[in-house]
Design an enzyme around this catalytic site. Sequence first.
Site, mmCIF file in Angstrom:
data_model
loop_
_atom_site.group_PDB
_atom_site.id
_atom_site.type_symbol
_atom_site.label_atom_id
_atom_site.label_comp_id
_atom_site.label_asym_id
_atom_site.label_seq_id
_atom_site.Cartn_x
_atom_site.Cartn_y
_atom_site.Cartn_z
ATOM 1 N N ALA A 1 -3.341 -7.845 -22.725
ATOM 2 C CA ALA A 1 -3.187 -9.091 -23.486
ATOM 3 C C ALA A 1 -2.228 -9.970 -22.683
ATOM 4 C CB ALA A 1 -2.597 -8.774 -24.852
ATOM 5 N N GLY B 1 -4.654 -4.213 -23.311
ATOM 6 C CA GLY B 1 -5.866 -4.734 -23.966
ATOM 7 C C GLY B 1 -7.111 -4.607 -23.100
ATOM 8 N N GLU C 1 -8.242 -1.173 -23.606
ATOM 9 C CA GLU C 1 -8.767 -1.091 -24.983
ATOM 10 C C GLU C 1 -10.152 -1.727 -25.081
ATOM 11 O OE1 GLU C 1 -4.964 -2.774 -26.318
ATOM 12 O OE2 GLU C 1 -5.021 -1.307 -27.930
ATOM 13 N N GLU D 1 2.038 -0.424 -22.803
ATOM 14 C CA GLU D 1 2.740 -1.229 -23.821
ATOM 15 C C GLU D 1 4.167 -0.761 -24.100
ATOM 16 O OE1 GLU D 1 -0.405 -0.339 -24.005
ATOM 17 O OE2 GLU D 1 -1.634 -1.967 -24.805
HETATM 18 N N1 COA Z 1 -0.146 -11.043 -19.172
HETATM 19 C C1 COA Z 1 0.163 -12.190 -18.561
HETATM 20 N N2 COA Z 1 0.193 -12.335 -17.227
HETATM 21 C C2 COA Z 1 -0.136 -11.255 -16.482
HETATM 22 C C3 COA Z 1 -0.457 -10.018 -17.050
HETATM 23 C C4 COA Z 1 -0.467 -9.933 -18.471
HETATM 24 N N3 COA Z 1 -0.794 -8.805 -19.099
HETATM 25 N N4 COA Z 1 -0.703 -9.149 -16.048
HETATM 26 C C5 COA Z 1 -0.539 -9.813 -14.908
HETATM 27 N N5 COA Z 1 -0.191 -11.097 -15.147
HETATM 28 C C6 COA Z 1 0.076 -12.174 -14.192
HETATM 29 C C7 COA Z 1 1.422 -12.010 -13.503
HETATM 30 O O1 COA Z 1 2.456 -12.519 -14.317
HETATM 31 C C8 COA Z 1 1.189 -12.808 -12.241
HETATM 32 O O2 COA Z 1 1.273 -14.171 -12.558
HETATM 33 P P1 COA Z 1 2.081 -15.197 -11.569
HETATM 34 O O3 COA Z 1 1.371 -15.090 -10.251
HETATM 35 O O4 COA Z 1 1.934 -16.512 -12.233
HETATM 36 O O5 COA Z 1 3.479 -14.670 -11.517
HETATM 37 C C9 COA Z 1 -0.254 -12.528 -11.902
HETATM 38 O O6 COA Z 1 -0.865 -12.098 -13.120
HETATM 39 C C10 COA Z 1 -0.442 -11.437 -10.861
HETATM 40 O O7 COA Z 1 0.251 -10.280 -11.318
HETATM 41 P P2 COA Z 1 1.340 -9.506 -10.429
HETATM 42 O O8 COA Z 1 2.221 -8.760 -11.359
HETATM 43 O O9 COA Z 1 1.988 -10.430 -9.460
HETATM 44 O O10 COA Z 1 0.381 -8.515 -9.627
HETATM 45 P P3 COA Z 1 0.776 -7.106 -9.006
HETATM 46 O O11 COA Z 1 -0.392 -6.695 -8.179
HETATM 47 O O12 COA Z 1 2.116 -7.136 -8.374
HETATM 48 O O13 COA Z 1 0.890 -6.099 -10.277
HETATM 49 C C11 COA Z 1 0.148 -5.165 -12.377
HETATM 50 C C12 COA Z 1 -0.242 -5.804 -11.028
HETATM 51 C C13 COA Z 1 -1.118 -4.978 -13.187
HETATM 52 C C14 COA Z 1 0.809 -3.815 -12.111
HETATM 53 C C15 COA Z 1 1.159 -6.079 -13.103
HETATM 54 O O14 COA Z 1 0.639 -7.403 -13.136
HETATM 55 C C16 COA Z 1 1.448 -5.681 -14.531
HETATM 56 O O15 COA Z 1 2.156 -4.720 -14.758
HETATM 57 N N6 COA Z 1 0.887 -6.416 -15.512
HETATM 58 C C17 COA Z 1 1.155 -6.208 -16.902
HETATM 59 C C18 COA Z 1 0.372 -5.030 -17.425
HETATM 60 C C19 COA Z 1 0.702 -4.784 -18.894
HETATM 61 O O16 COA Z 1 1.821 -4.484 -19.253
HETATM 62 N N7 COA Z 1 -0.311 -4.914 -19.746
HETATM 63 C C20 COA Z 1 -0.181 -4.704 -21.156
HETATM 64 C C21 COA Z 1 0.089 -5.949 -21.844
HETATM 65 S S1 COA Z 1 0.294 -5.726 -23.594
#
Ligand code: COA
Length: 258
Positions: free
Chosen positions: A65, A110, A113, A133
């Site tokens: 999400a 999400g 999910e 989460e």
């Molecule tokens: N919501 C909003 N933005 C998200 C996102 C999410 N769930 N997941 C990734 N993004 C965004 C990042 O903020 C980043 O945006 P920016 O370039 O404007 O800063 C962009 O997507 C790229 O992500 P980034 O974190 O730079 O990529 P990465 O390859 O270093 O890491 C992940 C990848 C998936 C490990 C990392 O993005 C992450 O942990 N995301 C969240 C996952 C999460 O907790 N999901 C559950 C949500 S309830």
Amino acid sequence: MENHIEIEKRDGIIIVRLNRPSKLNALNRSVISDLGEIVHQLNFEDEYKAMIITGSGDKAFAAGADISEFTDYPTSEAMKMAQKGHDIFREIETSKKPVIAAVNGFALGGGCELAMACHLRIASQNARFGQPEATLGLIPGYGGTQRMIQLIGKAKAMEVLLTGDMIAAEDAEILGLVNKVVEKEDLMEECFAMLKRILSKGPLAIEKTIEAVNAYFEEGVDGFAKEVELFGECFGTEDFKEGTTAFLEKRKPQFKGL
Ligand code: COA
């Protein structure tokens, strides 16, 4: 307005691409609403036979999400958001037409999910699954605590949910979280090939199979009794007559979904 979902329609199959690659296809409100509309279209328009959901770009199916949207939510708003996601994912799960998640990268929160709500999951080798989460001080809100148990059992589900660890595609296959892992470039073709095999069967039989399988997880429903009922219903269909007659006549059946 930015197009957060890309739709392609091919041979009666709706291909949905979650389309926010710069945000790893994070599911914001607009994506969830659009997804709801397209699932509705699949379920209510006869010309569509199946759906494939995938992510744009080569990094993510959906990384969860959209975290940026819910920092200020009060409890009531958070519950509304979760309920909306639940309703749409449930509509996918109970769709009478097969839905495959083509998981082409991160499927977290999400995203995981959503993939779990689909009937089948085919993943590319770079796919990564997880429910991180708890890292955010949250729990899954789109059915993750329940469907993870359904798919991989309580012990492993507990581990995935409590640690928030990412699961590599090959491990997800061993756990039973995905049906198949394929080379990245073959992902969509594998999904089409799987759907082609499914769609060559009697459409009503496919519909009733999905219903019978889902019945196992429905509270207050006796899945065995449901199977007896649906089995009986098949005998009243033209598809059943056609399927059995075609077998005896040594020819391919021509199903009409009647
Ligand atoms: N919501 C909003 N933005 C998200 C996102 C999410 N769930 N997941 C990734 N993004 C965004 C990042 O903020 C980043 O945006 P920016 O370039 O404007 O800063 C962009 O997507 C790229 O992500 P980034 O974190 O730079 O990529 P990465 O390859 O270093 O890491 C992940 C990848 C998936 C490990 C990392 O993005 C992450 O942990 N995301 C969240 C996952 C999460 O907790 N999901 C559950 C949500 S309830």
